[in-house]
Design an enzyme around this catalytic site. Structure first.
Site, PDB file in Angstrom:
ATOM      1  N   GLN A 149       8.809  35.576  59.090  1.00 25.46           N
ATOM      2  CA  GLN A 149       7.744  34.985  59.898  1.00 25.46           C
ATOM      3  C   GLN A 149       7.591  35.683  61.247  1.00 25.46           C
ATOM      4  O   GLN A 149       6.539  35.600  61.871  1.00 25.46           O
ATOM      5  CB  GLN A 149       8.004  33.499  60.113  1.00 25.46           C
ATOM      6  CG  GLN A 149       7.783  32.629  58.894  1.00 25.46           C
ATOM      7  CD  GLN A 149       9.068  32.361  58.125  1.00 25.46           C
ATOM      8  OE1 GLN A 149      10.006  33.160  58.171  1.00 25.46           O
ATOM      9  NE2 GLN A 149       9.125  31.248  57.417  1.00 25.46           N
ATOM     10  N   ASP A 192      10.388  22.235  64.596  1.00 29.97           N
ATOM     11  CA  ASP A 192       9.789  21.532  63.463  1.00 29.97           C
ATOM     12  C   ASP A 192      10.061  20.034  63.521  1.00 29.97           C
ATOM     13  O   ASP A 192       9.247  19.246  63.043  1.00 29.97           O
ATOM     14  CB  ASP A 192      10.331  22.106  62.150  1.00 29.97           C
ATOM     15  CG  ASP A 192       9.863  23.531  61.918  1.00 29.97           C
ATOM     16  OD1 ASP A 192       8.823  23.701  61.263  1.00 29.97           O
ATOM     17  OD2 ASP A 192      10.520  24.472  62.401  1.00 29.97           O
ATOM     18  N   ASN A 201      14.773  23.770  63.998  1.00 28.13           N
ATOM     19  CA  ASN A 201      13.912  24.953  64.006  1.00 28.13           C
ATOM     20  C   ASN A 201      14.445  25.932  62.963  1.00 28.13           C
ATOM     21  O   ASN A 201      15.497  25.700  62.352  1.00 28.13           O
ATOM     22  CB  ASN A 201      13.872  25.596  65.399  1.00 28.13           C
ATOM     23  CG  ASN A 201      12.721  26.581  65.556  1.00 28.13           C
ATOM     24  OD1 ASN A 201      11.591  26.295  65.172  1.00 28.13           O
ATOM     25  ND2 ASN A 201      13.002  27.748  66.097  1.00 28.13           N
ATOM     26  N   LYS A 202      13.738  27.007  62.775  1.00 26.59           N
ATOM     27  CA  LYS A 202      14.074  27.980  61.743  1.00 26.59           C
ATOM     28  C   LYS A 202      15.546  28.381  61.810  1.00 26.59           C
ATOM     29  O   LYS A 202      16.116  28.531  62.891  1.00 26.59           O
ATOM     30  CB  LYS A 202      13.189  29.221  61.902  1.00 26.59           C
ATOM     31  CG  LYS A 202      13.368  30.254  60.816  1.00 26.59           C
ATOM     32  CD  LYS A 202      12.908  29.741  59.461  1.00 26.59           C
ATOM     33  CE  LYS A 202      13.066  30.810  58.382  1.00 26.59           C
ATOM     34  NZ  LYS A 202      12.656  30.310  57.062  1.00 26.59           N
TER      35      LYS A 202
END
Length: 297
Positions: A149, A192, A201-202
């Site tokens: 991403q 998120d 988060n990621k």
């Protein structure tokens, strides 16, 4: 395959990705379902079912799941009621994002160096508005394996006129924080999920935040309180993805550990930049509940 099933597939496969995009997909589905003539009466269960299917495809999407709390606060209303509530929620999202961008714009300093991880449309817009205002700064981007991403972030920043963008593999990010490449002024990321004790988060975010804590580098998480998750949250709630995303032609019987996200406890060097201001992690639950009473449910 019906239209909702196709959207479910697109969300699951990440063809539709990003908290904002998924939430907008849910809102659009509610609106369209509400406009079907035979949905005008006795429509609560049908419209709710449609929204739930999309909001819960991926477990770590409270921005979408909180739509359910907000829109379906009353049973057996007309379809136009649910349509209006869905569009009102969309307006809440837009207002929150604009407030975050305004706050973020003041945080970006001329000549500073920032590191970001994964892709956040809000972070992109903050950088864009800062550059448009005349500020010059550098952005370092971690590639964000296994689905890269970070490449989306790099492409969008360059397209929006940010000239000094550097891309690196994830493993280099920690050494960059230690000053091996440039002196980093702050990490700027999205989130998120927000909880009372930490954020999601990621995957890879935990290591970055911990490294910044050691190096006394501030971390700013640009995110809306509409992503607040009011129930207890732990590592077992983290979405786990298929090992095929890591290695498609892996040896037979190889096992994988492929969490999509990290749960990151709040640290003293981390601030949440949200529609309620720039706040500490231990203020999230109270601010979210005060600003959005429906999140307490």
């Amino acid at each position: 395959m019906d239209k909702i099933a196709l959207l479910e597939k697109d969300i699951r496969s990440l063809k539709i990705q990003g908290a904002t995009n998924i939430a907008l997909t849910v809102i659009k589905a509610i609106v369209q379902k509400s406009e079907i003539p035979d949905q005008q009466e006795n429509n609560y269960e049908q419209i709710l079912s449609c929204a739930r299917r999309l909001a819960y495809v991926r477990p770590n999407e409270p921005l979408s799941q909180n739509i359910i709390k907000y829109v379906f606060d009353r049973k057996e209303q007309t379809a136009s009621y649910y349509k209006r509530r869905a569009l009102d929620y969309q307006m809440l999202m837009q207002q929150a994002i604009q407030k975050i961008i305004n706050l973020g714009l003041n945080l970006i300093r001329n000549g500073a160096v920032y590191l970001t991880h994964c892709h956040s449309s809000t972070v992109i817009n903050v950088f864009y508005e800062a550059r448009k205002s005349g500020k010059q700064f550098s952005v370092l981007i971690a590639e964000t394996r296994p689905l890269y991403q970070g490449r989306i972030t790099a492409t969008e920043l360059l397209e929006k006129g940010i000239e000094d963008v550097t891309f690196m593999i994830d493993d280099c990010a920690i050494s960059a924080i230690e000053g091996r490449l440039k002196n980093i002024d702050a990490i700027i990321i999205g989130a998120d999920v927000l909880t009372g004790k930490g954020f999601v988060n990621k995957v890879g975010t935990m290591a970055l935040v911990r490294a910044c804590e050691r190096a006394e580098i501030p971390v700013f998480t640009f995110t809306s309180l509409l992503k607040y998750f009011s129930h207890p949250f732990g590592n077992n709630d983290i979405e786990v993805r298929s090992g095929q995303e890591i290695w498609k032609e892996a040896p037979k019987d190889l096992k994988f550990y492929a969490p999509a996200f990290d749960f990151v406890p709040y640290t003293s060097n981390l601030k949440i930049v949200c529609e309620a201001g720039i706040i500490a992690g231990n203020e999230v639950a109270d601010k979210a509940g005060r600003l959005y009473n429906f999140l307490r449910r």
